[in-house]
Design a protein around this motif. Sequence first.
Motif, PDB file in Angstrom:
ATOM      1  N   HIS A 181       0.809  -1.214   0.000  1.00 34.69           N
ATOM      2  CA  HIS A 181       0.000   0.000   0.000  1.00 34.69           C
ATOM      3  C   HIS A 181       0.845   1.269   0.000  1.00 34.69           C
ATOM      4  O   HIS A 181       0.322   2.356  -0.154  1.00 34.69           O
ATOM      5  N   SER A 182       2.157   1.115   0.232  1.00 31.39           N
ATOM      6  CA  SER A 182       3.110   2.220   0.396  1.00 31.39           C
ATOM      7  C   SER A 182       2.549   3.354   1.255  1.00 31.39           C
ATOM      8  O   SER A 182       2.603   4.519   0.907  1.00 31.39           O
ATOM      9  N   THR A 183       2.012   2.983   2.409  1.00 29.93           N
ATOM     10  CA  THR A 183       1.643   3.965   3.420  1.00 29.93           C
ATOM     11  C   THR A 183       1.604   3.259   4.771  1.00 29.93           C
ATOM     12  O   THR A 183       1.466   2.047   4.829  1.00 29.93           O
ATOM     13  N   VAL A 184       1.766   4.043   5.860  1.00 35.30           N
ATOM     14  CA  VAL A 184       1.581   3.462   7.186  1.00 35.30           C
ATOM     15  C   VAL A 184       0.335   4.037   7.851  1.00 35.30           C
ATOM     16  O   VAL A 184      -0.010   3.655   8.948  1.00 35.30           O
ATOM     17  N   GLU A 185      -0.321   4.988   7.159  1.00 34.80           N
ATOM     18  CA  GLU A 185      -1.519   5.586   7.748  1.00 34.80           C
ATOM     19  C   GLU A 185      -2.684   4.614   7.645  1.00 34.80           C
ATOM     20  O   GLU A 185      -2.975   4.092   6.564  1.00 34.80           O
ATOM     21  N   LEU A 186      -3.354   4.407   8.767  1.00 32.46           N
ATOM     22  CA  LEU A 186      -4.398   3.388   8.774  1.00 32.46           C
ATOM     23  C   LEU A 186      -5.612   3.808   7.951  1.00 32.46           C
ATOM     24  O   LEU A 186      -6.209   2.988   7.255  1.00 32.46           O
ATOM     25  N   GLY A 187      -5.984   5.102   8.009  1.00 38.46           N
ATOM     26  CA  GLY A 187      -7.129   5.571   7.235  1.00 38.46           C
ATOM     27  C   GLY A 187      -6.910   5.337   5.742  1.00 38.46           C
ATOM     28  O   GLY A 187      -7.776   4.826   5.019  1.00 38.46           O
ATOM     29  N   GLN A 188      -5.690   5.681   5.311  1.00 34.71           N
ATOM     30  CA  GLN A 188      -5.314   5.511   3.906  1.00 34.71           C
ATOM     31  C   GLN A 188      -5.360   4.028   3.525  1.00 34.71           C
ATOM     32  O   GLN A 188      -5.837   3.659   2.457  1.00 34.71           O
ATOM     33  N   MET A 189      -4.883   3.194   4.426  1.00 35.82           N
ATOM     34  CA  MET A 189      -4.806   1.762   4.165  1.00 35.82           C
ATOM     35  C   MET A 189      -6.202   1.170   3.972  1.00 35.82           C
ATOM     36  O   MET A 189      -6.428   0.352   3.094  1.00 35.82           O
ATOM     37  N   VAL A 190      -7.157   1.619   4.802  1.00 33.93           N
ATOM     38  CA  VAL A 190      -8.525   1.126   4.673  1.00 33.93           C
ATOM     39  C   VAL A 190      -9.100   1.536   3.325  1.00 33.93           C
ATOM     40  O   VAL A 190      -9.747   0.751   2.631  1.00 33.93           O
ATOM     41  N   LYS A 191      -8.812   2.782   2.931  1.00 38.51           N
ATOM     42  CA  LYS A 191      -9.324   3.269   1.646  1.00 38.51           C
ATOM     43  C   LYS A 191      -8.787   2.418   0.497  1.00 38.51           C
ATOM     44  O   LYS A 191      -9.522   2.035  -0.408  1.00 38.51           O
ATOM     45  N   LEU A 192      -7.470   2.105   0.551  1.00 34.02           N
ATOM     46  CA  LEU A 192      -6.864   1.335  -0.530  1.00 34.02           C
ATOM     47  C   LEU A 192      -7.405  -0.089  -0.586  1.00 34.02           C
ATOM     48  O   LEU A 192      -7.395  -0.715  -1.640  1.00 34.02           O
ATOM     49  N   GLN A 193      -7.886  -0.582   0.554  1.00 39.87           N
ATOM     50  CA  GLN A 193      -8.392  -1.953   0.569  1.00 39.87           C
ATOM     51  C   GLN A 193      -9.766  -2.080  -0.065  1.00 39.87           C
ATOM     52  O   GLN A 193     -10.270  -3.185  -0.245  1.00 39.87           O
ATOM     53  N   SER A 194     -10.406  -0.952  -0.404  1.00 39.21           N
ATOM     54  CA  SER A 194     -11.760  -1.044  -0.951  1.00 39.21           C
ATOM     55  C   SER A 194     -11.745  -1.419  -2.431  1.00 39.21           C
ATOM     56  O   SER A 194     -12.762  -1.826  -2.986  1.00 39.21           O
ATOM     57  N   GLU A 195     -10.565  -1.287  -3.073  1.00 40.03           N
ATOM     58  CA  GLU A 195     -10.510  -1.641  -4.495  1.00 40.03           C
ATOM     59  C   GLU A 195     -10.700  -3.145  -4.673  1.00 40.03           C
ATOM     60  O   GLU A 195     -10.475  -3.925  -3.765  1.00 40.03           O
ATOM     61  N   ALA A 196     -11.114  -3.522  -5.895  1.00 42.27           N
ATOM     62  CA  ALA A 196     -11.341  -4.942  -6.154  1.00 42.27           C
ATOM     63  C   ALA A 196     -10.033  -5.608  -6.536  1.00 42.27           C
ATOM     64  O   ALA A 196      -9.220  -5.052  -7.273  1.00 42.27           O
ATOM     65  N   LEU A 197      -9.811  -6.798  -5.994  1.00 41.20           N
ATOM     66  CA  LEU A 197      -8.609  -7.559  -6.329  1.00 41.20           C
ATOM     67  C   LEU A 197      -8.905  -8.469  -7.507  1.00 41.20           C
ATOM     68  O   LEU A 197      -8.223  -8.472  -8.518  1.00 41.20           O
ATOM     69  N   LEU A 198      -9.964  -9.258  -7.352  1.00 42.06           N
ATOM     70  CA  LEU A 198     -10.410 -10.171  -8.404  1.00 42.06           C
ATOM     71  C   LEU A 198     -11.924 -10.073  -8.460  1.00 42.06           C
ATOM     72  O   LEU A 198     -12.566  -9.759  -7.477  1.00 42.06           O
ATOM     73  N   SER A 199     -12.514 -10.374  -9.624  1.00 41.67           N
ATOM     74  CA  SER A 199     -13.975 -10.446  -9.630  1.00 41.67           C
ATOM     75  C   SER A 199     -14.425 -11.594 -10.517  1.00 41.67           C
ATOM     76  O   SER A 199     -13.985 -11.737 -11.653  1.00 41.67           O
ATOM     77  N   PHE A 200     -15.242 -12.457  -9.926  1.00 45.18           N
ATOM     78  CA  PHE A 200     -15.843 -13.558 -10.684  1.00 45.18           C
ATOM     79  C   PHE A 200     -17.306 -13.225 -10.848  1.00 45.18           C
ATOM     80  O   PHE A 200     -18.112 -13.510  -9.960  1.00 45.18           O
ATOM     81  N   GLY A 201     -17.689 -12.621 -11.964  1.00 45.70           N
ATOM     82  CA  GLY A 201     -19.084 -12.238 -12.157  1.00 45.70           C
ATOM     83  C   GLY A 201     -19.540 -11.286 -11.074  1.00 45.70           C
ATOM     84  O   GLY A 201     -18.917 -10.250 -10.867  1.00 45.70           O
ATOM     85  N   PRO A 202     -20.601 -11.668 -10.348  1.00 43.76           N
ATOM     86  CA  PRO A 202     -21.113 -10.755  -9.318  1.00 43.76           C
ATOM     87  C   PRO A 202     -20.270 -10.763  -8.044  1.00 43.76           C
ATOM     88  O   PRO A 202     -20.358  -9.848  -7.242  1.00 43.76           O
ATOM     89  N   ILE A 203     -19.452 -11.820  -7.859  1.00 49.22           N
ATOM     90  CA  ILE A 203     -18.679 -11.897  -6.619  1.00 49.22           C
ATOM     91  C   ILE A 203     -17.367 -11.149  -6.800  1.00 49.22           C
ATOM     92  O   ILE A 203     -16.564 -11.477  -7.682  1.00 49.22           O
ATOM     93  N   VAL A 204     -17.186 -10.110  -5.984  1.00 51.96           N
ATOM     94  CA  VAL A 204     -15.968  -9.312  -6.066  1.00 51.96           C
ATOM     95  C   VAL A 204     -15.149  -9.542  -4.804  1.00 51.96           C
ATOM     96  O   VAL A 204     -15.654  -9.410  -3.701  1.00 51.96           O
ATOM     97  N   ILE A 205     -13.887  -9.939  -5.021  1.00 58.02           N
ATOM     98  CA  ILE A 205     -13.008 -10.093  -3.871  1.00 58.02           C
ATOM     99  C   ILE A 205     -12.248  -8.785  -3.690  1.00 58.02           C
ATOM    100  O   ILE A 205     -11.521  -8.360  -4.589  1.00 58.02           O
TER     101      ILE A 205
END
Lengths: 182, 359
Positions: B174-198
């Motif tokens: 994530h190249s950050t140590v700020e927790l707020g920033q880290m949570v925001k970056l985790q909202s992006e999708a990593l993989l998506s199988f149809g309707p299921i988004v990881i």
Amino acid sequence: MNISPGFFYVFAGTSILFSLLVILNRSAIASAFSLLVVFFSFAGIYALLDAHLVAALQVLIYAGAILVLFIFVIMLLNVEQASFDYKRGRILTGVFAAFGAFGMVFLLGRVFRSGSAPLQPGPFSPENIQAAGGNTRVLSELLFSEYVLPFELTSVLLLAAIIGSVVLAKRGVIEKKSKEAK
Amino acid sequence: MSVEWVAVLAKTGFVITMLLSVAPVMNWVERRGAGFIQIRRGPNRVGPFGLLQTVADAVKFLFKEDRVPAHVSPFYYFIAPIVVLVPACMTFAVIPFAGPITIAGQVIPMQAADLNVGFLYIFAIASLGVYGLIMGGWASNNSFSILGSMRSSSQMISYEISLALSVVGLVMIHSTVELGQMVKLQSEALLSFGPIVIPRWGIFVQPIGFLVFLTAVFAETNRLPFDLPEGEPEIVGYHVEYGAMKFATFMMAEYMNMAVASGLAVTLFFGGYQLLPGMGTVLGALHLQGSTQDWIRVLFEIISFTVKIAFFMWFFVWVRWTLPRFRYDQLMDLGWRVMFPLSLANICVTAALVYKGWV
């Protein structure tokens, strides 16, 4: 809402008071705990200067790691009261203390005399650091680009110190074992 | 008073209140949970479902005679429980419990203190808890408690290293140590199988880091299977000379540390305050406007965060009544010969992946 000066005097006062306690305390462990408070006040002062990373590292490394080691050593050696004979080294200690105090006063005098000219601010003002993404980012970028060689050399130095201390500590044990084997 | 000050006071009050109420609630959960797992009832006499049992216990602790053994060093004996409790209260400050909200044109981050050192602050403050153990054991002037405090502090120091190293991989990704920033970056999708988004949650990008983190956290909070600092049946702990409310303070700090550890685990590896599946749909279906929508979103985020933390708190209890205690040498072996190399290997692999641009 500038509340920093008040806090600065609180932290500076605490650090001076507890620094005195570190040297004046009779019990070694009480000295170590006073040193902990000193480290904390320093961290507070760093935080007031907006150097949050330095403050966090001060607490993490000095208070959280190094001092724990001190206390371990004190507890394992069980130096309850001062085991040092004050009378024997009195004159020599006095001479050294006088030299130390004189040097300190001299240094302070030099610093304050040359301090009449206003200090030049460097490129890293709080605003610039804020614009570049906070001081954790700025500091780590500098550490891993411009200062990477000194940084790595320091870690090698520390490693050498660790290996050296292990060798020194193990030497007696190994000799004893080899004697027993003979 | 400006909006900023009111917000700071309100947030701090909220966090402290929640943290202080964690101890009695968790005490009840733990005892009922133990009953549930061991197929017995647990406390069920005081109040509905035994809910007031912890209140009764607290009253008992407060009114018990506060006996101080004659052979202790009074000052350090007295402050040791405080030294354990204070860091436990301080660490939650940087964990965000909801997304930022805009009030009167000011963006208010929903965490008691928004520091750019992020979780380094948590590690820094948490590393001070060890002084309470050392002080408690040493001040008791009892060989058993000194040995106990030595054992506990070396356990905490050993696992602190793996704990800190286990999150380095996340920092690299994530190249950050700020927790707020880290949570925001985790909202992006990593993989998506149809309707299921990881989502890009920490656990999916750093599974080994999470494993090491979780193990180290159990050791740091002195919970079973690593609860050697207490270990009632076989060994004597550092707080053997403590009684009444002083002993209860040590226990309270343990529960608060558990809450902080759960909060950190959720924030780093489980998307923090991000809405649970389905809650986003509900929020969309409500068709709210402007600030009402913002406030409802914050409420939903606080609920999601609390549910996630509650799961981890339950997990702590669950593990406690499932796994037997480790022996001390096994504990140290695991810490230094398994967890430490594993976390280092994880850092190297992550570095290679980040360099290749795969994560």
